[in-house]
Design an enzyme around this catalytic site. Structure first.
Site, PDB file in Angstrom:
ATOM      1  NE  ARG A   1      -6.018   6.026   9.908  1.00 31.10           N
ATOM      2  CZ  ARG A   1      -6.153   6.058  11.227  1.00 31.10           C
ATOM      3  NH1 ARG A   1      -6.552   7.181  11.825  1.00 31.10           N
ATOM      4  NH2 ARG A   1      -5.910   4.988  11.965  1.00 31.10           N
TER       5      ARG A   1
ATOM      6  CE  LYS B   1      -8.804   3.744   9.109  1.00 28.20           C
ATOM      7  NZ  LYS B   1      -8.203   2.424   8.830  1.00 28.20           N
TER       8      LYS B   1
ATOM      9  NE  ARG C   1      -1.577   6.185   9.513  1.00 29.22           N
ATOM     10  CZ  ARG C   1      -2.133   6.551  10.659  1.00 29.22           C
ATOM     11  NH1 ARG C   1      -2.093   7.809  11.040  1.00 29.22           N
ATOM     12  NH2 ARG C   1      -2.717   5.661  11.447  1.00 29.22           N
TER      13      ARG C   1
ATOM     14  CE1 TYR D   1       3.889   2.318   9.878  1.00 27.61           C
ATOM     15  CE2 TYR D   1       2.658   2.124  11.916  1.00 27.61           C
ATOM     16  CZ  TYR D   1       2.706   2.403  10.569  1.00 27.61           C
ATOM     17  OH  TYR D   1       1.560   2.766   9.912  1.00 27.61           O
TER      18      TYR D   1
END
Length: 355
Positions: A200, A224, A304, A336
Site C-alpha cells: 500500500r 494495517k 497493487r 483478484y
C-alpha cells in the site's frame, strides 16, 4: 478541523484505540476526523451531552453524510461512531449505547481496475528511460578553481568577481540537473517497488532504509494494525532501489534543513526538500508516470491490484498472494480471482475460434 466540547472524550477514545487495538496512525487520524465532524454537527443542533444523542439522530447524521461521501467512506465513519459510543457506554460516559444497532452501509463488490501485464511493463520501462535520459553525474556542487584561463592575468578582486558572477548560475544548473536526476531515480524505484511487492502507498512512505534486506531481496512491511510481514521483490526493483540509495537519495538529502534531515534520517524515500515523502507525492508520481507511459490512469492502489492479479495469472497460490498483500481475510484477496476470470473471458473471446 472544527473543535467541539467533546474533544476530550474523542482524545480519550483515540488513546484507548492506540493502546488496545494497535490501529495505524492513518486509521486513528481518520477516526478522529470522523468523530469530530459527527459530534460537531450535533453540537450545532444544540446537543451538550452525549446522553442526548439517539439512534434516530445518528441515522439522520448518516443520511446527511451520505450525500457527499462514498459508501466505503460511510462504512468507516459508521465503524468509528459505533466504536466511540460503545466505548463511551462501557466507560460510564453514557447510560445507553445509541449506536449499538447502527447498520454499516454495504459496500458493493466492484472489480478493481488493473493494468495488463504489457501496460505495467510499459509503465516501468518509461520510468527507467526517464532515469537514463535525465542522467547527470553529481559532483556535490563543487565549483571550478578560480584564477584560471583569461582571469589569471587580472587582479584578484576582478578575478573573484568574474568567477562569482559566471559560476554561480553554473552551480545552480548543476544542482537543478542533479535534483531532476535524483527525482527520476526515486520515482523509478517507487514504481518498481509498488508493482513488485503490491504494498500500500501508506506502507511505502513509512518504510525505512533498514526495512530492505538486499541479501535476501525482501522488505519488511508494517501494515494495517501495525502488523508486520516480509515481502520479496525482484531484480529490477533491486537495481532501481540500489541506484536510488547510492546516487539519488544523497542528492535530495542535501537539500534538507538540519531539523528535516534529522527526522528523515532513516526514511527510504525522500521528497524534493529532503524530508520523508508523503502519500500525496507518491500518488502524483504514479498518476504522472501513467500519463507519460500512455497507459490508463491508475493510482498506487490500482498498481497493487495489478500486481496481485498478475501473480495469480502467473500461477501463484491465493494464500501466498494474501500473505504478500497483508489481507486479514482470504475473501478480500479472492476479488483478484474475479479480475483474472474477466481477463480470461476477454482473451478467450479474442483467441478461441468458436468463442
Amino acid at each position: 478541523m472544527s473543535s467541539t466540547q467533546f474533544d476530550g472524550d474523542i482524545d480519550s477514545f483515540v488513546s484507548y484505540l492506540k493502546s488496545n487495538r494497535g490501529l495505524s496512525a492513518n486509521t486513528l487520524k481518520a477516526y478522529r476526523a470522523d468523530l469530530t465532524a459527527c459530534l460537531h454537527l450535533f453540537e450545532l443542533r444544540g446537543v451538550t451531552d452525549l446522553n442526548e444523542i439517539t439512534l434516530d439522530d445518528l441515522r439522520s447524521w448518516m443520511a446527511v453524510e451520505s450525500r457527499d461521501h462514498a459508501r466505503s467512506s460511510m462504512a468507516r465513519k459508521t465503524v468509528a461512531v459505533r466504536g466511540f459510543f460503545a466505548w463511551a457506554y462501557e466507560h460510564g460516559l453514557t447510560t445507553t449505547d445509541p449506536a449499538a444497532t447502527l447498520m454499516t452501509p454495504s459496500i458493493p463488490s466492484t472489480l478493481p481496475a488493473v493494468l495488463t501485464e504489457s501496460q505495467a511493463e510499459q509503465l516501468l520501462d518509461v520510468a527507467e528511460h526517464a532515469v537514463a535520459t535525465n542522467q547527470y553525474k553529481d559532483d556535490g556542487g563543487a565549483a571550478a578553481a578560480p584564477g584560471s584561463g583569461k582571469a589569471a592575468g587580472k587582479t584578484a578582486d576582478k578575478s573573484a568577481d568574474t568567477v562569482n558572477r559566471s559560476e554561480a548560475p553554473a552551480r545552480a544548473d548543476k544542482r537543478d540537473n542533479a535534483r531532476v536526476t535524483a527525482e527520476s531515480q526515486r520515482n523509478a524505484a517507487i514504481l518498481e517497488l509498488l508493482y513488485a511487492t503490491g504494498i500500500r502507498v501508506a506502507e511505502l512512505v513509512s518504510m525505512d532504509i533498514a526495512d530492505i534486506d538486499f541479501s535476501n531481496r525482501t522488505i519488511k512491511v508494517t501494515g494495517k494494525g501495525n502488523k508486520q510481514r516480509v515481502v520479496p521483490f525482484g531484480l529490477p526493483a533491486q537495481r532501481a532501489l540500489e541506484t536510488w540509495l547510492e546516487q539519488g537519495r544523497p542528492v535530495l538529502a542535501r537539500t534538507a534543513t538540519d531539523a528535516v534531515k534529522s527526522r528523515a534520517a532513516n526514511a527510504l524515500f525522500l521528497g524534493a526538500r529532503g524530508g520523508r515523502i508523503d502519500q500525496r507525492i507518491a500518488r502524483d508520481i504514479v498518476h504522472r508516470a501513467a500519463r507519460e507511459a500512455g497507459v490508463p490512469d491508475i493510482s498506487p492502489h490500482a498498481l497493487r491490484h495489478s500486481a496481485a492479479t498478475h501473480m495469480l495469472d502467473g500461477g501463484a497460490d491465493l494464500r501466498e498472494v494474501q500473505e504478500m498483500l497483508g489481507h486479514s481475510s482470504l475473501k478480500t484477496t479472492q476479488r483478484y480471482t474475479h479480475v483474472s476470470i474477466e481477463q480470461l473471458k476477454n482473451r478467450y473471446g479474442q483467441a478461441f475460434p468458436r468463442a
